[in-house]
Write an enzyme that holds these catalytic residues in place. Structure first.
Site, PDB file in Angstrom:
ATOM      1  N   CYS A   5       3.727  -4.586  35.718  1.00  0.00           N
ATOM      2  CA  CYS A   5       2.288  -4.817  35.588  1.00  0.00           C
ATOM      3  C   CYS A   5       1.756  -5.685  36.723  1.00  0.00           C
ATOM      4  CB  CYS A   5       1.985  -5.460  34.232  1.00  0.00           C
ATOM      5  SG  CYS A   5       0.246  -5.872  34.044  1.00  0.00           S
ATOM      6  N   CYS A  16      -0.384  -2.382  36.941  1.00  0.00           N
ATOM      7  CA  CYS A  16      -1.769  -2.639  36.511  1.00  0.00           C
ATOM      8  C   CYS A  16      -2.573  -3.500  37.479  1.00  0.00           C
ATOM      9  CB  CYS A  16      -1.788  -3.357  35.155  1.00  0.00           C
ATOM     10  SG  CYS A  16      -0.494  -2.883  34.030  1.00  0.00           S
ATOM     11  N   GLU A  19     -24.882   1.675  24.025  1.00  0.00           N
ATOM     12  CA  GLU A  19     -25.720   1.868  22.839  1.00  0.00           C
ATOM     13  C   GLU A  19     -25.600   3.289  22.285  1.00  0.00           C
ATOM     14  OE1 GLU A  19     -30.074   1.799  23.405  1.00  0.00           O
ATOM     15  OE2 GLU A  19     -29.709   1.956  25.552  1.00  0.00           O
ATOM     16  N   TYR A  32      -1.598   9.339  34.070  1.00  0.00           N
ATOM     17  CA  TYR A  32      -2.308   8.111  34.426  1.00  0.00           C
ATOM     18  C   TYR A  32      -2.200   7.819  35.931  1.00  0.00           C
ATOM     19  CZ  TYR A  32      -2.414   6.272  29.550  1.00  0.00           C
ATOM     20  OH  TYR A  32      -2.640   6.050  28.220  1.00  0.00           O
ATOM     21  N   HIS A  66     -30.074  -2.493  24.078  1.00  0.00           N
ATOM     22  CA  HIS A  66     -30.830  -1.647  25.010  1.00  0.00           C
ATOM     23  C   HIS A  66     -31.293  -2.437  26.234  1.00  0.00           C
ATOM     24  CE1 HIS A  66     -33.231   1.818  26.078  1.00  0.00           C
ATOM     25  NE2 HIS A  66     -34.250   1.014  26.335  1.00  0.00           N
ATOM     26  N   GLU A 112      -5.179   7.893  38.715  1.00  0.00           N
ATOM     27  CA  GLU A 112      -5.643   6.619  39.257  1.00  0.00           C
ATOM     28  C   GLU A 112      -5.466   6.570  40.776  1.00  0.00           C
ATOM     29  OE1 GLU A 112      -3.641   3.689  36.833  1.00  0.00           O
ATOM     30  OE2 GLU A 112      -5.183   3.848  35.276  1.00  0.00           O
ATOM     31  N   LYS A 130      -2.958  -2.107  41.154  1.00  0.00           N
ATOM     32  CA  LYS A 130      -3.687  -0.840  41.010  1.00  0.00           C
ATOM     33  C   LYS A 130      -5.174  -1.093  40.766  1.00  0.00           C
ATOM     34  CE  LYS A 130      -4.627   0.370  37.261  1.00  0.00           C
ATOM     35  NZ  LYS A 130      -3.773   0.987  36.272  1.00  0.00           N
TER      36      LYS A 130
HETATM   37  P1  NDP Z   1       2.527  10.193  32.678  1.00  0.00           P
HETATM   38  O1  NDP Z   1       3.541  10.506  31.662  1.00  0.00           O
HETATM   39  O2  NDP Z   1       1.191   9.710  32.282  1.00  0.00           O
HETATM   40  O3  NDP Z   1       2.305  11.464  33.614  1.00  0.00           O
HETATM   41  C1  NDP Z   1       3.370  12.119  34.216  1.00  0.00           C
HETATM   42  C2  NDP Z   1       2.834  13.380  34.815  1.00  0.00           C
HETATM   43  O4  NDP Z   1       3.862  14.028  35.533  1.00  0.00           O
HETATM   44  C3  NDP Z   1       2.362  14.358  33.748  1.00  0.00           C
HETATM   45  O5  NDP Z   1       1.203  14.974  34.227  1.00  0.00           O
HETATM   46  C4  NDP Z   1       3.525  15.315  33.627  1.00  0.00           C
HETATM   47  O6  NDP Z   1       3.150  16.611  33.246  1.00  0.00           O
HETATM   48  C5  NDP Z   1       4.020  15.362  35.064  1.00  0.00           C
HETATM   49  N1  NDP Z   1       5.438  15.703  35.171  1.00  0.00           N
HETATM   50  C6  NDP Z   1       6.465  15.202  34.459  1.00  0.00           C
HETATM   51  N2  NDP Z   1       7.629  15.756  34.839  1.00  0.00           N
HETATM   52  C7  NDP Z   1       7.323  16.631  35.822  1.00  0.00           C
HETATM   53  C8  NDP Z   1       8.081  17.511  36.595  1.00  0.00           C
HETATM   54  N3  NDP Z   1       9.411  17.609  36.448  1.00  0.00           N
HETATM   55  N4  NDP Z   1       7.450  18.275  37.506  1.00  0.00           N
HETATM   56  C9  NDP Z   1       6.106  18.201  37.657  1.00  0.00           C
HETATM   57  N5  NDP Z   1       5.324  17.371  36.939  1.00  0.00           N
HETATM   58  C10 NDP Z   1       5.924  16.600  36.029  1.00  0.00           C
HETATM   59  O7  NDP Z   1       3.250   9.185  33.651  1.00  0.00           O
HETATM   60  P2  NDP Z   1       2.719   8.237  34.785  1.00  0.00           P
HETATM   61  O8  NDP Z   1       3.844   8.158  35.747  1.00  0.00           O
HETATM   62  O9  NDP Z   1       1.386   8.657  35.268  1.00  0.00           O
HETATM   63  O10 NDP Z   1       2.585   6.868  34.012  1.00  0.00           O
HETATM   64  C11 NDP Z   1       3.686   6.379  33.244  1.00  0.00           C
HETATM   65  C12 NDP Z   1       3.211   5.596  32.077  1.00  0.00           C
HETATM   66  O11 NDP Z   1       2.791   4.325  32.526  1.00  0.00           O
HETATM   67  C13 NDP Z   1       1.997   6.168  31.370  1.00  0.00           C
HETATM   68  O12 NDP Z   1       2.332   7.143  30.411  1.00  0.00           O
HETATM   69  C14 NDP Z   1       1.392   4.945  30.751  1.00  0.00           C
HETATM   70  O13 NDP Z   1       2.029   4.711  29.541  1.00  0.00           O
HETATM   71  C15 NDP Z   1       1.700   3.890  31.779  1.00  0.00           C
HETATM   72  N6  NDP Z   1       0.555   3.665  32.665  1.00  0.00           N
HETATM   73  C16 NDP Z   1      -0.588   3.162  32.143  1.00  0.00           C
HETATM   74  C17 NDP Z   1      -1.675   2.949  32.930  1.00  0.00           C
HETATM   75  C18 NDP Z   1      -2.927   2.407  32.323  1.00  0.00           C
HETATM   76  O14 NDP Z   1      -2.858   1.883  31.223  1.00  0.00           O
HETATM   77  N7  NDP Z   1      -4.069   2.543  32.970  1.00  0.00           N
HETATM   78  C19 NDP Z   1      -1.668   3.242  34.358  1.00  0.00           C
HETATM   79  C20 NDP Z   1      -0.418   3.777  34.814  1.00  0.00           C
HETATM   80  C21 NDP Z   1       0.635   3.977  33.986  1.00  0.00           C
HETATM   81  P3  NDP Z   1       2.922  16.996  31.689  1.00  0.00           P
HETATM   82  O15 NDP Z   1       1.578  16.468  31.324  1.00  0.00           O
HETATM   83  O16 NDP Z   1       2.955  18.490  31.697  1.00  0.00           O
HETATM   84  O17 NDP Z   1       4.037  16.395  30.940  1.00  0.00           O
END
Ligand code: NDP
Length: 462
Positions: free
Chosen positions: A44, A49, A445, A181, A440, A185, A52
């Site tokens: 984080c 976080c 709202e 995510y 408002h 982002e 980012k």
């Molecule tokens: P996510 O799980 O959110 O996204 C991973 C992405 O990669 C998905 O779109 C997934 O597709 C795709 N993917 C997974 N495996 C493959 C593959 N083999 N080939 C191609 N695409 C693939 O993970 P992130 O890395 O973005 O973030 C990790 C975690 O960290 C989040 O889930 C969240 O919990 C946390 N996080 C939170 C944030 C916040 O609160 N703002 C910011 C960043 C991270 P599919 O959808 O089809 O599975």
């Protein structure tokens, strides 16, 4: 008369580990040590976080300069300097890491800058200093890390989010793999900073897991503001070209020439080489430590909190799991963190805030629904000539009138959702939302002014 060196040995000084260590030492008087092999602060603070969000702020200025014109401002000579922003962000990260260290010191926690490996249920080996320490309880709080598809040819030519914070220079173009995510982002950050940005996502629509209306809204708006989104495909190969350019070939045979490739395909728990198997700790197939509601593993003296358990991978969740663990194990109050209705935000363009059930999840659970939805252009955007709209959606149980889910995409959504989460967690009804007088003129709202549902199942519960 203590059998062990410590009452608690925490492995990993990220959000969960630091909170557990500080609380156990300062509030419960436990003799506590925490081991960290990298900077104190974890994902984080160091590579997630915090940096980012600062980059998101940095990228937002481009739109703000454009918006300012509608309010009479002339903004000339606006120039962006990546090394300046990067270094300012890293300086802030270092400051926060220092504060985390000070707080651990103040709480009386022994900081062990070493790699810790579990030897048995009460013993940890510190691999750099080659020492062994014992503890009554061990807390695994090692978090997770980004991964790359090892079998994709040329994958090593790309970066992950961890590298993105430290780039020597901003690329002119980037291809980001993933639609979650981190992909959304960083697409927001890079495109906001003027980088020609493409997302390659294997599914039909980005942000799987979020409400379908939110996914459509965010995808359309990212595209409207210049992010190319290629759905239904994956990167099959990355090849090096002259002058550090790369040729990316997709499974659908599309070829993209780019300066940079970024893998944002998820994160995996940090358990490799941690010795957990030798201590008999059960793990899931992806390496996540399996725990119960009290963050207990199957080894009675070993516990785990945060991303390493792959429950809900968010900082505030890790912190609440850590607090519940310390209260239960050291303060005589049995406490389990309730993982229901945890709000989250995606700092994309537009940003997203969501809490509770999506329309799909609510229907899958058998709820008959009243669904409320509104979309509008915020007042500020009208003078600015900014086309970005806000989408708000309330998912309401038709029988009980309880608001089951709130989904917002648009300016200030992450700020709004924190407050909406209180109402969802408290189980308030739509009538109670409506009894709340509007503030408002605000965007928020609209949350208490959604009159007629866009759909109403009008049936008794299943
Ligand atoms: P996510 O799980 O959110 O996204 C991973 C992405 O990669 C998905 O779109 C997934 O597709 C795709 N993917 C997974 N495996 C493959 C593959 N083999 N080939 C191609 N695409 C693939 O993970 P992130 O890395 O973005 O973030 C990790 C975690 O960290 C989040 O889930 C969240 O919990 C946390 N996080 C939170 C944030 C916040 O609160 N703002 C910011 C960043 C991270 P599919 O959808 O089809 O599975």
């Amino acid at each position: 008369m203590t059998q062990y060196d410590y009452d608690l040995f925490v492995i990993g000084a990220g959000s969960g580990g630091v909170r557990a260590a500080r609380l156990a030492s300062s509030k419960a008087g436990a003799r506590t040590a925490i081991a960290e092999q990298q900077e104190i602060g974890g994902t984080c603070v160091i590579r997630g976080c915090v940096p980012k969000k600062l980059l998101v702020y940095g990228a937002e200025f481009a739109q703000s300069f454009r918006d300012a014109k509608g309010f009479g401002w002339t903004v000339e000579w606006a120039r962006f300097d990546w090394p300046k922003l990067r270094d300012a962000v890293q300086a802030e990260v270092a400051r926060l890491s220092g504060l985390y260290r000070q707080n651990l010191d103040k709480a009386g926690v022994a900081i062990v800058e070493d790699r810790a490996v579990v030897v048995d249920p009460h013993t940890v080996r510190l691999t750099h200093s080659n020492r062994t320490v014992t503890a009554a309880r061990i807390l695994i709080a090692t978090g997770g890390h980004t991964w790359r598809p090892e079998t994709t040819p040329g994958q090593q030519l790309g970066i992950t989010s961890t590298d993105a914070f430290l780039l020597d220079e901003l690329p002119q173009s980037i291809v980001i793999a993933g639609g979650g995510y981190i992909a959304c982002e960083f697409a927001t950050i890079f495109s906001g900073l003027g980088v020609d940005t493409t997302i390659v996502y294997r599914g039909e629509r980005i942000l799987r897991g979020f409400d379908h209306d939110i996914r459509a809204h965010v995808q359309a708006d990212l595209e409207r503001t210049g992010v190319r989104i290629v759905c239904g495909s994956i990167i099959e190969e990355v090849k090096a070209l002259p002058e550090r350019r790369k040729l990316v070939t997709l499974a659908n045979a599309m070829r993209l020439e780019t300066d940079q490739v970024m893998w944002a395909v998820g994160r995996v728990p940090n358990t490799s080489g941690l010795g957990l198997a030798s201590a008999g700790v059960a793990m899931a197939e992806n390496g996540a430590v399996i725990v119960d509601e009290y963050s207990r593993t199957n080894a009675p003296s070993i516990f785990a909190v945060g991303d390493v358990t792959d429950r809900i991978n968010l900082t505030p969740v890790a912190i609440r799991e850590a607090v519940a663990f310390v209260e239960t194990e050291f303060m005589g109050r049995t406490a389990a963190f309730d993982h229901a209705d945890v709000a989250s935000a995606v700092f994309s363009r537009p940003p997203v805030g969501a809490v509770g059930l999506t329309e799909e999840a609510a229907r899958a659970k058998g709820h008959k629904l009243k669904v409320f939805r509104t979309t509008f252009r915020p007042m500020k955007h009208i003078l600015a000539g900014n086309e970005q709209r806000v989408l708000m959606k309330l998912v309401v149980d038709a029988h009980s009138d309880r608001v089951l889910g709130v989904h917002i995409a648009g300016v200030d959504a992450p700020e709004m959702i924190q407050l909406a989460a209180i109402a969802v967690k408290a189980g308030l009804t739509k009538a109670q939302w409506d009894a709340t007088c509007a503030v408002h003129p605000t965007g928020a709202e609209e949350l208490v002014l959604m009159g007629e549902p866009i759909s109403h199942d009008n049936e008794a519960p299943a």
